[in-house]
Scaffold this motif. Structure first.
Motif, PDB file in Angstrom:
ATOM      1  N   ILE A   7      15.423   8.021  -4.380  1.00 18.77           N
ATOM      2  CA  ILE A   7      14.587   7.172  -3.525  1.00 18.77           C
ATOM      3  C   ILE A   7      13.991   7.998  -2.393  1.00 18.77           C
ATOM      4  O   ILE A   7      12.791   7.912  -2.100  1.00 18.77           O
ATOM      5  N   LYS A   8      14.828   8.794  -1.777  1.00 15.87           N
ATOM      6  CA  LYS A   8      14.374   9.633  -0.668  1.00 15.87           C
ATOM      7  C   LYS A   8      13.301  10.608  -1.139  1.00 15.87           C
ATOM      8  O   LYS A   8      12.291  10.816  -0.460  1.00 15.87           O
ATOM      9  N   GLU A   9      13.512  11.195  -2.313  1.00 13.58           N
ATOM     10  CA  GLU A   9      12.528  12.134  -2.853  1.00 13.58           C
ATOM     11  C   GLU A   9      11.207  11.436  -3.155  1.00 13.58           C
ATOM     12  O   GLU A   9      10.129  11.979  -2.892  1.00 13.58           O
ATOM     13  N   PHE A 147       1.075   3.857   6.676  1.00 12.13           N
ATOM     14  CA  PHE A 147       1.876   3.715   5.456  1.00 12.13           C
ATOM     15  C   PHE A 147       2.866   4.874   5.322  1.00 12.13           C
ATOM     16  O   PHE A 147       4.060   4.664   5.059  1.00 12.13           O
ATOM     17  N   LEU A 148       2.402   6.092   5.523  1.00 16.89           N
ATOM     18  CA  LEU A 148       3.278   7.260   5.418  1.00 16.89           C
ATOM     19  C   LEU A 148       4.351   7.239   6.511  1.00 16.89           C
ATOM     20  O   LEU A 148       5.499   7.625   6.268  1.00 16.89           O
ATOM     21  N   THR A 149       3.971   6.776   7.689  1.00 13.26           N
ATOM     22  CA  THR A 149       4.946   6.658   8.774  1.00 13.26           C
ATOM     23  C   THR A 149       6.023   5.640   8.429  1.00 13.26           C
ATOM     24  O   THR A 149       7.210   5.852   8.684  1.00 13.26           O
ATOM     25  N   ILE A 155      13.352   5.582   5.395  1.00 12.32           N
ATOM     26  CA  ILE A 155      14.448   6.481   5.027  1.00 12.32           C
ATOM     27  C   ILE A 155      15.403   6.663   6.203  1.00 12.32           C
ATOM     28  O   ILE A 155      16.627   6.600   6.051  1.00 12.32           O
ATOM     29  N   VAL A 156      14.843   6.879   7.385  1.00 15.54           N
ATOM     30  CA  VAL A 156      15.678   7.066   8.581  1.00 15.54           C
ATOM     31  C   VAL A 156      16.546   5.832   8.833  1.00 15.54           C
ATOM     32  O   VAL A 156      17.752   5.939   9.080  1.00 15.54           O
ATOM     33  N   ALA A 157      15.928   4.644   8.759  1.00 18.56           N
ATOM     34  CA  ALA A 157      16.659   3.402   9.024  1.00 18.56           C
ATOM     35  C   ALA A 157      17.725   3.149   7.967  1.00 18.56           C
ATOM     36  O   ALA A 157      18.830   2.701   8.278  1.00 18.56           O
ATOM     37  N   SER A 158      17.398   3.447   6.702  1.00 16.48           N
ATOM     38  CA  SER A 158      18.357   3.241   5.617  1.00 16.48           C
ATOM     39  C   SER A 158      19.559   4.166   5.759  1.00 16.48           C
ATOM     40  O   SER A 158      20.701   3.756   5.575  1.00 16.48           O
ATOM     41  N   GLU A 159      19.297   5.434   6.088  1.00 19.69           N
ATOM     42  CA  GLU A 159      20.392   6.391   6.259  1.00 19.69           C
ATOM     43  C   GLU A 159      21.255   6.024   7.463  1.00 19.69           C
ATOM     44  O   GLU A 159      22.472   6.201   7.442  1.00 19.69           O
TER      45      GLU A 159
END
Length: 270
Positions: A7-9, A147-149, A155-159
């Motif tokens: 997912i991160k990739e 969108f890219l932001t 990812i940051v919030a999920s981690e």
């Protein structure tokens, strides 16, 4: 590579292209609806208000603020709002070339991310909704940047959410101790704490030194040893009481872990 790493990739390295953002409002009168996703586009479902269930391929996701649902192309999805509440959500559509999609197969799948209470991310989505309404190429360019932001902040919030769960490993262990007699699996634990199964295994092993599956097995074997030494319960009864429906399978696991069958263990150590 674990599911979370894939997912991160996808969100950080795949050449994803923003297409549009739409909003939907679900009321009691249209709470149940079957939706077919675009043949080429994936979507990110961001809840804005209320709760709903989205069912895809027999798997049901409970969607509310603090969660994001990724839905791949060409999927049939059933949407059901909870109770009489209004459910409002935004969907960001994006695409990936066929060649790139083959390199990132998770683009075509469905999964949910837990992001917790991320006000910053929610504000970004609101900005994108407003910016997309502005006509002109410059405004669309800004939408693509937003969108890219959003992908990066997802990812940051999920981690961060996963880290909080890892720091609360005592609660996870307590749950395993309480419910291992019910036959719970690692998947049950992951679903209860709303974390990806592979991610849970990685976090658990990093902190505990063993996999969660091995931990559950050890809980059951230790309890079985106690019952074999201190009770006259049958092997089948003991197996059922520690979460094994098949007592033959329990006997195989017990012998693998202890070197003795349950019967021999009772005879020698009971």
């Amino acid at each position: 590579m674990t599911n979370m790493e894939q997912i991160k990739e996808l969100y950080t390295t795949a050449p994803l292209s923003f297409v549009d953002i739409i909003t939907q409002k679900v009321t009691y009168t249209n709470s149940v609806r079957t939706i077919f996703t675009n043949e080429k586009l994936s979507g990110l479902v961001f809840p804005l208000r209320g709760k709903a269930q989205f069912s895809i391929d027999g798997l049901t996701y409970e969607i509310e603020q603090g969660s994001i649902l990724h839905v791949g192309p060409n999927m049939e999805m059933k949407r059901t709002a909870e109770n009489d509440e209004v459910f409002e959500y935004a969907v960001i559509h994006f695409e990936l070339s066929s060649e790139s999609a083959n390199r990132f197969p998770i683009f075509r799948e469905h999964f949910m991310l837990r992001i917790g209470d991320s006000m910053k991310l929610n504000n970004r989505v609101q900005q994108l909704m407003q910016n997309f309404l502005i006509p002109g190429g410059l405004a669309f360019l800004q939408s693509k940047r937003l969108f890219l932001t959003i992908l990066a902040e997802m990812i940051v919030a999920s981690e961060k959410t996963d880290l909080e769960k890892a720091e609360n490993m005592d609660v996870i262990i307590q749950y395993m101790h309480q419910f291992f007699p019910k036959g719970i699996t690692v998947l049950h634990v992951a679903k209860h704490f709303q974390i990806d199964r592979r991610r849970l295994s990685s976090l658990f092993e990093r902190q505990m030194g063993v996999s969660p599956n091995m931990y559950l097995t050890d809980l059951r074997i230790q309890k079985a040893k106690l019952l074999l030494r201190t009770s006259n319960l049958s092997i089948a009864h003991i197996a059922e009481s520690i979460g094994y429906r098949d007592h033959f399978y329990f006997s195989r696991v017990f012998k693998k872990e202890t070197g003795l069958s349950p019967t021999l263990y009772r005879r020698h150590l009971g």
